[in-house]
Design a protein around this motif. Structure first.
Motif, PDB file in Angstrom:
ATOM      1  N   UNK A   1       0.823  -1.201   0.000  1.00 25.83           N
ATOM      2  CA  UNK A   1       0.000   0.000   0.000  1.00 25.83           C
ATOM      3  C   UNK A   1       0.863   1.259   0.000  1.00 25.83           C
ATOM      4  N   UNK A   2       2.039   1.215   0.598  1.00 27.84           N
ATOM      5  CA  UNK A   2       2.941   2.374   0.593  1.00 27.84           C
ATOM      6  C   UNK A   2       3.435   2.663  -0.831  1.00 27.84           C
ATOM      7  N   UNK A   3       3.775   1.594  -1.561  1.00 25.20           N
ATOM      8  CA  UNK A   3       4.186   1.760  -2.964  1.00 25.20           C
ATOM      9  C   UNK A   3       3.050   2.334  -3.793  1.00 25.20           C
ATOM     10  N   UNK A   4       1.834   1.830  -3.547  1.00 23.00           N
ATOM     11  CA  UNK A   4       0.681   2.350  -4.281  1.00 23.00           C
ATOM     12  C   UNK A   4       0.517   3.842  -4.025  1.00 23.00           C
ATOM     13  N   UNK A   5       0.595   4.247  -2.769  1.00 23.55           N
ATOM     14  CA  UNK A   5       0.440   5.652  -2.404  1.00 23.55           C
ATOM     15  C   UNK A   5       1.471   6.505  -3.158  1.00 23.55           C
ATOM     16  N   UNK A   6       2.715   6.067  -3.148  1.00 29.62           N
ATOM     17  CA  UNK A   6       3.779   6.797  -3.852  1.00 29.62           C
ATOM     18  C   UNK A   6       3.490   6.920  -5.342  1.00 29.62           C
ATOM     19  N   UNK A   7       3.015   5.853  -5.941  1.00 34.10           N
ATOM     20  CA  UNK A   7       2.748   5.877  -7.385  1.00 34.10           C
ATOM     21  C   UNK A   7       1.555   6.765  -7.728  1.00 34.10           C
ATOM     22  N   UNK A   8       0.522   6.733  -6.898  1.00 35.71           N
ATOM     23  CA  UNK A   8      -0.621   7.613  -7.132  1.00 35.71           C
ATOM     24  C   UNK A   8      -0.211   9.079  -6.976  1.00 35.71           C
ATOM     25  N   UNK A   9       0.582   9.382  -5.960  1.00 28.67           N
ATOM     26  CA  UNK A   9       1.055  10.755  -5.747  1.00 28.67           C
ATOM     27  C   UNK A   9       1.930  11.187  -6.916  1.00 28.67           C
ATOM     28  N   UNK A  10       2.839  10.322  -7.367  1.00 32.97           N
ATOM     29  CA  UNK A  10       3.738  10.645  -8.477  1.00 32.97           C
ATOM     30  C   UNK A  10       2.976  10.936  -9.765  1.00 32.97           C
ATOM     31  N   UNK A  11       1.814  10.314  -9.928  1.00 34.83           N
ATOM     32  CA  UNK A  11       1.011  10.528 -11.134  1.00 34.83           C
ATOM     33  C   UNK A  11      -0.039  11.618 -10.931  1.00 34.83           C
ATOM     34  N   UNK A  12       0.076  12.350  -9.812  1.00 33.14           N
ATOM     35  CA  UNK A  12      -0.866  13.414  -9.467  1.00 33.14           C
ATOM     36  C   UNK A  12      -2.300  12.877  -9.390  1.00 33.14           C
ATOM     37  N   UNK A  13      -2.435  11.706  -8.797  1.00 34.70           N
ATOM     38  CA  UNK A  13      -3.725  11.041  -8.638  1.00 34.70           C
ATOM     39  C   UNK A  13      -3.946  10.647  -7.186  1.00 34.70           C
ATOM     40  N   UNK A  14      -3.608  11.534  -6.275  1.00 34.03           N
ATOM     41  CA  UNK A  14      -3.705  11.246  -4.845  1.00 34.03           C
ATOM     42  C   UNK A  14      -5.139  11.458  -4.365  1.00 34.03           C
ATOM     43  N   UNK A  15      -6.051  10.610  -4.854  1.00 36.61           N
ATOM     44  CA  UNK A  15      -7.481  10.764  -4.594  1.00 36.61           C
ATOM     45  C   UNK A  15      -7.999   9.882  -3.468  1.00 36.61           C
ATOM     46  N   UNK A  16      -7.198   8.921  -3.044  1.00 37.21           N
ATOM     47  CA  UNK A  16      -7.661   7.900  -2.112  1.00 37.21           C
ATOM     48  C   UNK A  16      -6.973   8.038  -0.763  1.00 37.21           C
ATOM     49  N   UNK A  17      -7.705   7.690   0.285  1.00 38.84           N
ATOM     50  CA  UNK A  17      -7.092   7.632   1.604  1.00 38.84           C
ATOM     51  C   UNK A  17      -6.194   6.394   1.655  1.00 38.84           C
ATOM     52  N   UNK A  18      -5.349   6.354   2.665  1.00 40.38           N
ATOM     53  CA  UNK A  18      -4.488   5.191   2.852  1.00 40.38           C
ATOM     54  C   UNK A  18      -5.332   3.926   3.004  1.00 40.38           C
ATOM     55  N   UNK A  19      -6.399   4.036   3.811  1.00 38.58           N
ATOM     56  CA  UNK A  19      -7.294   2.881   4.008  1.00 38.58           C
ATOM     57  C   UNK A  19      -8.008   2.507   2.715  1.00 38.58           C
TER      58      UNK A  19
END
Length: 122
Positions: free
Chosen positions: A7-25
């Motif tokens: 999930x940490x890798x997913x968060x980084x990839x979403x942020x890197x693609x300017x798609x930080x739309x989801x909570x960690x949960x």
């Protein structure tokens, strides 16, 4: 070559693609969901963002957005009538729970650990 993401890798990839739309949960729920389908699935952040939206606290979309986008599936007036309630007895949380139940009849809805919902497009 394939790598396993957490999930940490997913968060980084979403942020890197300017798609930080989801909570960690929310991301945890999505990871579990997609791992159930195929644990070797390629992570495609844009496809996920096109497929589903998280609604609730800390997500890009609020519960009000959920009502605005899907409330036509279960209008408030109908919900009030079904529950023998007057307009002044409206309870937003109970209405959202009922609306989500209706949506589950038509699409996949993930219940996120933080109380949010992820609704898949249909």
């Amino acid at each position: 070559m394939k790598i396993t993401v957490d999930v940490y890798d997913m968060k980084e990839r979403f942020v890197a693609m300017d798609r930080d739309y989801y909570t960690f949960e929310g991301l945890e729920s999505l990871l579990d969901y997609y791992d159930e389908i195929d644990e070797n699935m390629e992570l495609d952040c844009i496809a996920i963002c096109c497929d589903c939206t998280e609604y609730g606290e800390g997500a890009a979309c609020s519960f009000d957005d959920l009502i605005n986008e899907y409330g036509y599936k279960y209008p408030v007036e109908e919900w009030l009538e079904d529950n023998a309630l007057e307009e002044n007895e409206f309870d937003n949380d109970l209405y959202i729970d009922s609306l989500v139940e209706r949506l589950e009849d038509e699409t996949t809805v993930l219940h996120v650990a933080n109380g949010n919902y992820i609704v898949f497009a249909f």
